[in-house]
Design an enzyme around this catalytic site. Structure first.
Site, PDB file in Angstrom:
ATOM      1  N   ASP A   1       0.818  -1.206   0.000  1.00  0.00           N
ATOM      2  CA  ASP A   1       0.000   0.000   0.000  1.00  0.00           C
ATOM      3  C   ASP A   1       0.855   1.260   0.000  1.00  0.00           C
ATOM      4  OD1 ASP A   1      -2.201  -1.567  -0.030  1.00  0.00           O
ATOM      5  OD2 ASP A   1      -2.825  -1.179   2.025  1.00  0.00           O
ATOM      6  N   GLY A   2       2.019   1.208   0.644  1.00  0.00           N
ATOM      7  CA  GLY A   2       2.904   2.368   0.670  1.00  0.00           C
ATOM      8  C   GLY A   2       3.336   2.787  -0.723  1.00  0.00           C
TER       9      GLY A   2
ATOM     10  N   ASP B   1      -4.650   9.915   4.303  1.00  0.00           N
ATOM     11  CA  ASP B   1      -4.957  10.822   5.399  1.00  0.00           C
ATOM     12  C   ASP B   1      -3.935  11.934   5.561  1.00  0.00           C
ATOM     13  OD1 ASP B   1      -2.769   9.437   6.717  1.00  0.00           O
ATOM     14  OD2 ASP B   1      -4.204   7.903   7.300  1.00  0.00           O
TER      15      ASP B   1
ATOM     16  N   ARG C   1       3.826  13.925  24.527  1.00  0.00           N
ATOM     17  CA  ARG C   1       3.252  15.142  25.096  1.00  0.00           C
ATOM     18  C   ARG C   1       1.964  15.467  24.354  1.00  0.00           C
ATOM     19  NH1 ARG C   1       7.617  19.839  25.544  1.00  0.00           N
ATOM     20  NH2 ARG C   1       5.899  20.716  26.802  1.00  0.00           N
TER      21      ARG C   1
ATOM     22  N   ASP D   1      -3.410  13.321  21.482  1.00  0.00           N
ATOM     23  CA  ASP D   1      -2.235  13.003  20.668  1.00  0.00           C
ATOM     24  C   ASP D   1      -2.336  13.532  19.243  1.00  0.00           C
ATOM     25  OD1 ASP D   1      -1.198  11.784  22.842  1.00  0.00           O
ATOM     26  OD2 ASP D   1      -1.400   9.726  22.116  1.00  0.00           O
TER      27      ASP D   1
ATOM     28  N   THR E   1      -9.573   2.616   6.415  1.00  0.00           N
ATOM     29  CA  THR E   1      -9.047   1.338   6.892  1.00  0.00           C
ATOM     30  C   THR E   1      -7.571   1.440   7.273  1.00  0.00           C
ATOM     31  OG1 THR E   1      -8.734   0.715   4.567  1.00  0.00           O
ATOM     32  CG2 THR E   1     -10.700  -0.118   5.656  1.00  0.00           C
TER      33      THR E   1
ATOM     34  N   SER F   1      -6.920   5.902  10.627  1.00  0.00           N
ATOM     35  CA  SER F   1      -8.213   6.255  11.206  1.00  0.00           C
ATOM     36  C   SER F   1      -8.872   5.057  11.874  1.00  0.00           C
ATOM     37  CB  SER F   1      -9.136   6.828  10.124  1.00  0.00           C
ATOM     38  OG  SER F   1     -10.420   7.112  10.647  1.00  0.00           O
TER      39      SER F   1
END
Length: 268
Positions: free
Chosen positions: A51-52, A126, A136, A155, A166, A169
């Protein structure tokens, strides 16, 4: 088809050997092959990897409006719908122009700092505003269509397409959304109040996120591949991009079949 572009990570042994074999196969058919480049003469793009690779290809071919065939060389491969064993039979069908494509929505994001644009990006899955290398919390103000929605303390925040539902998220408890739908998903990452839940808005809406964190470890990432460091007061604008990804899908597989296979549904 006269010219086919192959996109792959040649640092990986399996990808490199597959590119060599595929190039020889196509050249025997008198087809010109481009490796890791796309031109105006390109008729088809083959993304070899996972997928990358497709996420990277989506940005690389965004200005050419080309069909992309994703070939999974191992791993999860949710977007790469064709296995290596099915590559050549599938390619035979494609070369006969017997294939269909689905269009996937992309997101266009822009970072504005003190009134000046410091970065523009495209994403298939995304756009994520998150904390940096230390654990933090950060503070983000969300507006939709110039209307205040909420202030997020936690976060971070994920702005996702249906395709990306999928991905990150989903890990943040966001909903699974059919990729044919036209919408945007807003999923908070580990919010410090249970009242802040994932929110679905129209793809025509304009998202504005203001960085209100008081430390310097906030980043913006696109598909987990591109990133930029953010500063206090930065504005991130996100909206549906004009560009779309044309993804070739095997006709014999429905979206729900892919969900069952990849997410192991139906097992006990």
């Amino acid at each position: 088809m006269k010219t086919i572009a192959i996109l792959a990570d040649l640092k990986r042994k399996k990808a490199k050997s597959t590119v060599q074999k595929l190039t020889s196969h196509l050249e025997r058919k008198k087809i010109n092959v481009l490796v890791n480049e796309v031109s105006k003469q390109t008729d088809l793009v083959i993304a070899l990897g996972g997928d990358g690779t497709i996420l990277k290809a989506a940005r690389q071919v965004s200005g050419f409006n080309l069909p992309v065939l994703g070939v999974n060389l191992g791993g999860f491969g949710f977007l790469a719908g064709v296995s290596l064993s099915d590559l050549y039979p599938t390619l035979t069908i494609i070369l006969q122009k017997r294939f269909t494509t689905v269009e996937r929505m992309l997101l266009r994001s822009e970072v504005i700092r003190k009134g000046r644009t410091v970065g523009k990006f495209l994403a298939l899955n995304d756009v994520v505003v998150k904390d940096g290398i230390t654990a933090r919390v950060i503070k983000l103000r969300l507006e939709v269509n110039n209307q205040y929605v909420a202030t997020y303390v936690g976060d971070g925040l994920i702005v996702s397409t249906p395709t990306g539902s999928t991905a990150y998220s989903l890990a943040a408890s966001g909903p699974i959304v059919h990729p044919d739908l036209s919408l945007i998903i807003l999923s908070p990452i580990c919010p410090h109040t249970l009242a802040l839940r994932p929110l679905i808005i129209s793809s025509n809406d304009a998202v504005r996120i203001w960085v209100e964190a008081d430390h310097a470890e906030v980043i913006l990432t696109m598909d987990g591949q591109e990133n930029i460091c953010l500063k206090l007061g930065d504005l991130i604008q996100v909206k549906k991009a004009k560009e779309r990804l044309k993804l070739i899908v095997p006709e014999r597989k429905s979206y729900y079949q892919i969900l069952r296979a990849k997410l192991k549904w139906g097992g006990r």
